[in-house]
Design a protein around this motif. Structure first.
Motif, PDB file in Angstrom:
ATOM      1  N   UNK A   1       0.914  -1.281  -0.196  1.00  0.00           N
ATOM      2  CA  UNK A   1       0.096  -0.033  -0.027  1.00  0.00           C
ATOM      3  C   UNK A   1       0.942   1.223  -0.020  1.00  0.00           C
ATOM      4  N   UNK A   2       0.677   2.379  -0.966  1.00  0.00           N
ATOM      5  CA  UNK A   2       1.431   3.436  -0.933  1.00  0.00           C
ATOM      6  C   UNK A   2       1.164   4.232   0.175  1.00  0.00           C
ATOM      7  N   UNK A   3       0.317   4.115   0.679  1.00  0.00           N
ATOM      8  CA  UNK A   3       0.181   5.320   1.861  1.00  0.00           C
ATOM      9  C   UNK A   3       0.099   4.880   3.268  1.00  0.00           C
ATOM     10  N   UNK A   4       0.858   3.632   3.484  1.00  0.00           N
ATOM     11  CA  UNK A   4       1.095   3.153   4.700  1.00  0.00           C
ATOM     12  C   UNK A   4       2.680   2.651   4.980  1.00  0.00           C
ATOM     13  N   UNK A   5       3.218   2.760   6.229  1.00  0.00           N
ATOM     14  CA  UNK A   5       4.588   2.275   6.216  1.00  0.00           C
ATOM     15  C   UNK A   5       4.250   0.916   6.881  1.00  0.00           C
ATOM     16  N   UNK A   6       5.534   0.344   7.074  1.00  0.00           N
ATOM     17  CA  UNK A   6       5.911  -1.049   7.765  1.00  0.00           C
ATOM     18  C   UNK A   6       5.118  -1.246   8.789  1.00  0.00           C
TER      19      UNK A   6
ATOM     20  N   UNK B   1       2.146  -0.103   9.569  1.00  0.00           N
ATOM     21  CA  UNK B   1       0.656   0.158   9.544  1.00  0.00           C
ATOM     22  C   UNK B   1       0.308   1.631   9.856  1.00  0.00           C
ATOM     23  N   UNK B   2       1.203   2.515   9.652  1.00  0.00           N
ATOM     24  CA  UNK B   2       0.708   3.838  10.200  1.00  0.00           C
ATOM     25  C   UNK B   2       0.636   4.554   8.784  1.00  0.00           C
ATOM     26  N   UNK B   3      -0.100   5.530   8.545  1.00  0.00           N
ATOM     27  CA  UNK B   3      -0.120   6.207   7.265  1.00  0.00           C
ATOM     28  C   UNK B   3       1.062   7.535   7.197  1.00  0.00           C
ATOM     29  N   UNK B   4       1.313   7.449   5.800  1.00  0.00           N
ATOM     30  CA  UNK B   4       2.423   8.255   5.799  1.00  0.00           C
ATOM     31  C   UNK B   4       2.096   8.964   4.128  1.00  0.00           C
TER      32      UNK B   4
ATOM     33  N   UNK C   1       3.199  -1.300   3.993  1.00  0.00           N
ATOM     34  CA  UNK C   1       4.173  -1.194   2.777  1.00  0.00           C
ATOM     35  C   UNK C   1       4.803  -2.417   2.230  1.00  0.00           C
ATOM     36  N   UNK C   2       5.330  -3.005   3.232  1.00  0.00           N
ATOM     37  CA  UNK C   2       5.963  -4.173   2.303  1.00  0.00           C
ATOM     38  C   UNK C   2       5.845  -5.624   3.080  1.00  0.00           C
ATOM     39  N   UNK C   3       5.545  -5.531   4.289  1.00  0.00           N
ATOM     40  CA  UNK C   3       5.016  -6.880   4.861  1.00  0.00           C
ATOM     41  C   UNK C   3       3.865  -6.659   5.796  1.00  0.00           C
ATOM     42  N   UNK C   4       3.124  -7.722   6.152  1.00  0.00           N
ATOM     43  CA  UNK C   4       2.040  -7.651   6.893  1.00  0.00           C
ATOM     44  C   UNK C   4       2.521  -7.226   8.533  1.00  0.00           C
ATOM     45  N   UNK C   5       3.624  -8.011   8.923  1.00  0.00           N
ATOM     46  CA  UNK C   5       4.058  -7.851  10.235  1.00  0.00           C
ATOM     47  C   UNK C   5       5.653  -7.887  10.391  1.00  0.00           C
ATOM     48  N   UNK C   6       6.066  -8.688   9.516  1.00  0.00           N
ATOM     49  CA  UNK C   6       7.733  -8.806   9.616  1.00  0.00           C
ATOM     50  C   UNK C   6       8.512  -7.706   9.878  1.00  0.00           C
ATOM     51  N   UNK C   7       8.232  -6.643   8.855  1.00  0.00           N
ATOM     52  CA  UNK C   7       9.125  -5.349   8.969  1.00  0.00           C
ATOM     53  C   UNK C   7       8.599  -4.304   9.997  1.00  0.00           C
ATOM     54  N   UNK C   8       7.713  -4.707  10.896  1.00  0.00           N
ATOM     55  CA  UNK C   8       6.849  -3.643  11.860  1.00  0.00           C
ATOM     56  C   UNK C   8       8.230  -3.192  12.825  1.00  0.00           C
ATOM     57  N   UNK C   9       7.968  -2.057  13.411  1.00  0.00           N
ATOM     58  CA  UNK C   9       9.066  -1.436  14.297  1.00  0.00           C
ATOM     59  C   UNK C   9       9.060  -2.365  15.517  1.00  0.00           C
ATOM     60  N   UNK C  10      10.234  -2.299  16.087  1.00  0.00           N
ATOM     61  CA  UNK C  10      10.265  -2.917  17.386  1.00  0.00           C
ATOM     62  C   UNK C  10      11.483  -4.081  17.265  1.00  0.00           C
ATOM     63  N   UNK C  11      12.673  -4.309  17.968  1.00  0.00           N
ATOM     64  CA  UNK C  11      13.584  -5.109  17.780  1.00  0.00           C
ATOM     65  C   UNK C  11      13.376  -6.417  18.455  1.00  0.00           C
TER      66      UNK C  11
END
Length: 637
Positions: A215-220, A222-225, A276-286
């Motif tokens: 989706x072009x309008x969301x980051x990894x 799931x937040x709007x950008x 943006x790229x993955x449903x969950x894998x690339x989300x923030x948080x180590x």
């Protein structure tokens, strides 16, 4: 080595000598309806090798099948219990070569794969070439999507489905225009031409479902950008999302859930999850060192099971059937990043998708008309035991804790990956193996199944007849059929005949399964010809004697079989799978059904056969064991 010699007894009973030596291959799970499937569902855990399954199984249960260890050249696969639903399916290995791999001299070789730890790292396939091989039956160079080295575009399984009156779709947990979903959809010489690929997928007339991230309008997270059109062109996105195409568009988690619940009526849906790229894998948080799920998930993004169920509800409306590819794409991403925790998360999401698909098949279809495949396109990350290299060491861990593992690459490898399958068409796949691996057993090539569908299972007969050429003489014959006797009072009663094909069967390919030795072989076919004017049907049964070698013996309850009807066009029904006593069955010590027919499907000739499997205790004395397998034909009153 075991052999089966067939001869016809004077009574019309088939006699078979069964010779059991020290060779055994793994028995396979129940193979269902051998008819060509109406529906095909291919589920690809991108990068999910055997050890990725082990990683998740150890976390969930503390044990697993497929764990290996041993010095290079002497590697053993250890016993374990199945954990995931697909581990109870039929199972083969799958090669993962591309044209680049073959050009580097890396055609799959069991001795090389298990004899030299570094062998698997040289010139592996990428996802585009691997997906193309699986979707078209043709190997290409890395980076190419359904385009051969001469520039010819290749027909995908989605296009074949459309040509045979079926619908088709792709679903992924990564960008919808990424390599694997694109490989089942469109052609492009460059897998990285995302916007061009995305446009082609939107415009493909043979696709009825497309779902994924990108989706072009969301980051990894799931937040709007601010909109960033990397994976779908701006004009294309606007047209689809504004309803200016023939696609019904969904993007919210609620709409995906409504599709899965059958609350939205549509026969053509484009679903772009708000990531943006993955449903969950690339989300923030180590997540390093944390347990799966401890880093909060994106709560506005659907999971893969939900997307899978929604896609099935759309495609399942087609009375002619469908083809659906579902990808757990981010398993591969965790392999590249060597992320143990997120590898488990992504594999669990994929496994839950398989469970949801199994439930859908059993509630809305059946295994008699649907084939489900669960596999991978290649392995990523060279996941294994922590002390691997130069040997292979065990992966281990307790339930609920991160397993002790090692990652030995940031790239793909050439090792076999698992190929699980269940449902219609399973026999045809099981009979298409191309080699035997010392550790994983029998395997097929990544081009095998697509070619099986193109050449046999989904070959269309348009019913047309060519007219005689000029000068040819037309031929016409009137056949009155059996029993008519030109309308006389004494019709021919016909006959019921059993015949045995020439040849012998050999039980061999010994495999040590921990608490037992296994071997398999094939029984030569038995033909039943029924020309009776009136009858209720027939049945063929078989029973084995004990197998003996001098003073040693193996009782007949250790021998089992998987019957089949050789010609898949025939209607008679094969008997059910009979397991040996070590697998919880009664074996062939008692009469068991090889095949049967009723009054409606008995007429004509039917060829029956069976895959034989023998399991014996590991302390069985070596030797050549012989016995007799008798097969008898009975009319049904």
């Amino acid at each position: 080595m075991s052999k089966i010699y067939l001869q016809r007894a004077a009574t019309g009973v088939l006699a078979a000598a069964v010779v059991a030596g020290a060779g055994v291959a793994p028995a396979h799970a129940d193979q269902n309806n051998p008819e060509a499937p109406k529906n095909v569902i291919v589920m690809i855990g991108d990068g999910m090798g055997y050890n990725h399954v082990v990683n998740t199984n150890l976390y969930e249960t503390g044990q697993s099948q497929y764990i290996t260890s041993g010095d290079a050249g002497d590697v053993t696969e250890h016993d374990g219990d199945p954990v995931q639903v697909y581990e109870n399916f039929n199972h083969l290995g799958l090669t993962t070569t591309s044209l680049d791999t073959l050009a580097a001299g890396k055609e799959y070789d069991s001795a090389g794969a298990w004899g030299d730890f570094d062998w698997a790292k040289d010139t592996p396939t990428d996802s585009a070439a691997a997906g193309t091989a699986m979707a078209t039956g043709t190997k290409v160079n890395n980076g190419a999507l359904n385009v051969d080295p001469e520039g010819n575009e290749l027909k995908t399984m989605s296009e074949l489905a459309h040509e045979t009156g079926r619908s088709a779709g792709v679903v992924s947990s990564v960008q919808y225009s990424h390599a694997t979903p694109a490989s089942y959809a469109v052609s492009n010489p460059d897998r990285n031409a995302y916007t061009a690929i995305g446009d082609s997928m939107v415009n493909a007339e043979y696709l009825d479902v497309v779902m994924g991230a990108g989706h072009p309008g969301y980051d990894d997270s799931g937040q709007e950008k601010a909109a960033d059109y990397q994976f779908i062109a701006e004009d294309t996105f606007n047209s689809v999302s504004n309803g200016d195409t023939d696609w019904d568009y969904v993007e919210s988690k609620g709409d995906f859930e409504a599709l899965a619940n059958g609350e939205i009526e549509t026969d053509k849906v484009f679903g772009l999850a708000q990531a943006e790229t993955t449903l969950q894998q690339a989300r923030e948080g180590d997540s390093e060192g944390t347990l799966p799920g401890e880093v909060a998930y994106n709560d506005n993004v659907p999971d893969l099971p939900t997307m899978s169920e929604g896609a099935l509800n759309v495609l399942g409306q087609d009375e002619e059937g469908f083809h659906l590819m579902i990808e757990g794409g981010a398993i591969d991403w965790t392999g590249h990043a060597n992320e143990t925790t997120r590898n488990i998360e992504e594999t669990q999401d994929f496994n839950k998708s398989v469970e949801s698909v199994v439930n859908w098949v059993e509630e809305n279809s059946s295994w008699d008309e649907t084939l489900l495949v669960v596999t991978a396109d290649h392995e990523t990350g060279y996941l294994g035991g922590a002390e691997d290299d130069p040997g292979f060491t065990e992966m281990y861990g307790d339930q609920g804790e991160l397993p002790t593992v090692g990652w030995f690459s940031g790239n793909h490898t050439n090792h076999l990956v698992p190929y699980f399958f269940k449902g219609a068409g399973s026999d045809a796949i099981m009979n298409s193996t191309v080699g035997e691996d010392d550790v994983r057993g029998s395997y097929i090539d990544n081009t095998t199944v697509a070619n099986l569908f193109k050449d046999e299972l989904w070959v269309e007969d348009d019913g047309s007849e060519e007219p005689p050429a000029e000068g040819d003489i037309p031929v016409e014959a009137e056949i009155q059929g059996l029993g008519n006797d030109n309308g006389g009072e004494n019709p021919d009663p016909g006959s019921l005949v059993l015949s045995v094909s020439d040849g012998s069967a050999a039980l061999g390919n010994q495999r040590n399964a921990g608490d037992r030795l296994r071997m398999t072989g094939e029984m030569p076919s038995v033909a039943v010809t029924d020309t009776r004017n009136e009858a209720n049907g027939w049945s063929v049964a078989g029973q084995s004697s004990d197998l003996t070698a001098g003073d040693e013996s193996v009782t007949a309850d250790h021998l089992g079989w998987v019957p089949s009807v050789v010609d898949e066009e025939q209607n008679p029904i094969p008997g059910g799978t009979v397991a040996g006593t070590l697998a919880g069955g009664e074996g062939l010590s008692a009469p068991q059904t090889l095949g049967q027919a009723d009054a409606e499907n008995r007429m004509g000739s039917t060829e029956l056969a069976a895959d034989l499997n023998l399991e014996v205790p590991v302390d069985t004395e070596a030797g050549t064991y012989e016995g007799a397998l008798s097969v008898s034909l009975f009319p049904v009153d």
